[in-house]
Scaffold this active site. Sequence first.
Site, PDB file in Angstrom:
ATOM      1  N   HIS A  93       1.392  57.801  48.138  1.00 10.48           N
ATOM      2  CA  HIS A  93       2.830  57.894  48.387  1.00 10.48           C
ATOM      3  C   HIS A  93       3.368  56.691  49.157  1.00 10.48           C
ATOM      4  CE1 HIS A  93       1.516  59.733  52.307  1.00 10.48           C
ATOM      5  NE2 HIS A  93       2.564  59.067  52.748  1.00 10.48           N
ATOM      6  N   ASP A 105      -3.830  61.697  46.537  1.00 11.71           N
ATOM      7  CA  ASP A 105      -2.889  60.884  47.309  1.00 11.71           C
ATOM      8  C   ASP A 105      -3.564  59.625  47.845  1.00 11.71           C
ATOM      9  OD1 ASP A 105      -0.404  60.219  48.349  1.00 11.71           O
ATOM     10  OD2 ASP A 105      -0.793  61.188  50.274  1.00 11.71           O
ATOM     11  N   SER A 146       0.618  56.787  57.775  1.00 12.73           N
ATOM     12  CA  SER A 146       0.011  57.181  56.506  1.00 12.73           C
ATOM     13  C   SER A 146      -0.809  56.036  55.929  1.00 12.73           C
ATOM     14  CB  SER A 146       1.100  57.586  55.504  1.00 12.73           C
ATOM     15  OG  SER A 146       1.749  58.753  55.911  1.00 12.73           O
TER      16      SER A 146
END
Length: 424
Positions: A160, A190, A264
């Site tokens: 993402h 992911d 992230s």
Amino acid sequence: MSNVLRLVKWASPWVALGLGIALLVVFLRPDWLPGAAAPGPSDGSSALLEPGPGDAGVPSQPAATPDSAAPPPASAPAAEAGTGAAPVMASYVSAVERSAPAVVNIYTERVVRVPQLRGLPPEMAQYFGDMWNSYRERVERSLGSGVIYDAEGHVVTNYHVVAQATQVSVQLRDGREAPARLVGSDRDTDLAVLQVQLSDLPAIELGRSGRLQVGEPVLAIGNPLGLGQTVTQGIVSATGRGRLGVSTFENFIQTDAAINFGNSGGALVNARGELVGINTAVIARDAGIEGIGFAIPVDLVRGVVDAIVREGRVIRGWIGIRPRSLKAEEARQFGFPEGSVIVTAVYRGAPAATEGVRPGDVITQIEGNPINGAEELLARIAALTPGDSVTITVRRGPPFEQQPREYTLRIPVTERPAQAAATS
């Protein structure tokens, strides 16, 4: 008696004089006293006296020289009780120095189209896009983190972070910056793999997430809020977390190390500086929840990254159904085994549709063994090689059958399409 009084009267001044002289000597020259320590260094620091050969129970040792003295390990434990040694505070300096150079900042740009509406602010345009045929393009910038996986320049991050990006650049801790090429991605976990063309890259050392224990200290390293590289410390709160809705295959490490926007794709490392996870999500703080973050375990990361580097993609098995775990009360109410899965959708033309699987079927077994929810069913089918086949046991009732019946179906396995995220 009178003689004694005269003697005391005569001696008193001399005794007082002697005591005064003694006090003056003690004050001015304390080193003249027997057993006094040698004067310390002129800088005021205290000198350490080595025990002599005659001290009972203590062997004589030479004083350590600066060249021979070694500092304690960075994460040395406190000294055992009764040894007389001072406790040593645990430190993660060496773990950070070992792993932080391999953590990079990732900057992305993507072009997005928004409706062109006169008289309305841009943030309102999204609500009227279907009613308007005039659009404009704008560049949207975002940031994240990544980890240098090997010396060949492969960088692992979250999918993402780089999804739909038209331009990606990577900045190292030492200040070097370079454009990055997307090697491949895997939406189901992911994860994404980039590659940069730079020399002397500090690749991180991989650990084993399967050996993590609850309570073990971990460090989260990333680029939160664009502040630059930041380290936060916490513990492993739990392992094997799933059913979060973050990705298809969920087996997260839960930690209370602070993970914020921009973290992230960053590294979760153990006290030895080894990578044990890739930071991926944090529970929303606007819900009043603090200290709950999640990381993808490195044992899963290793397999995905190696497959992407080798094949450009991750090859998984697929039969074309969308499953949902039955709640415990649903299973009890209708007499299904605990852990059973209901089929909510079947893809047209998929192997499952060809072999007769229908929406509403309840899968109770795979290869003759009970299952424990949709996540396990997805994982077990995904682990199969395309070209193999799998046997599932389903129970079917109204409206397809008047009375519930059980079927055993043999379904061929094909490769999971890239657009089939969240299906098996």
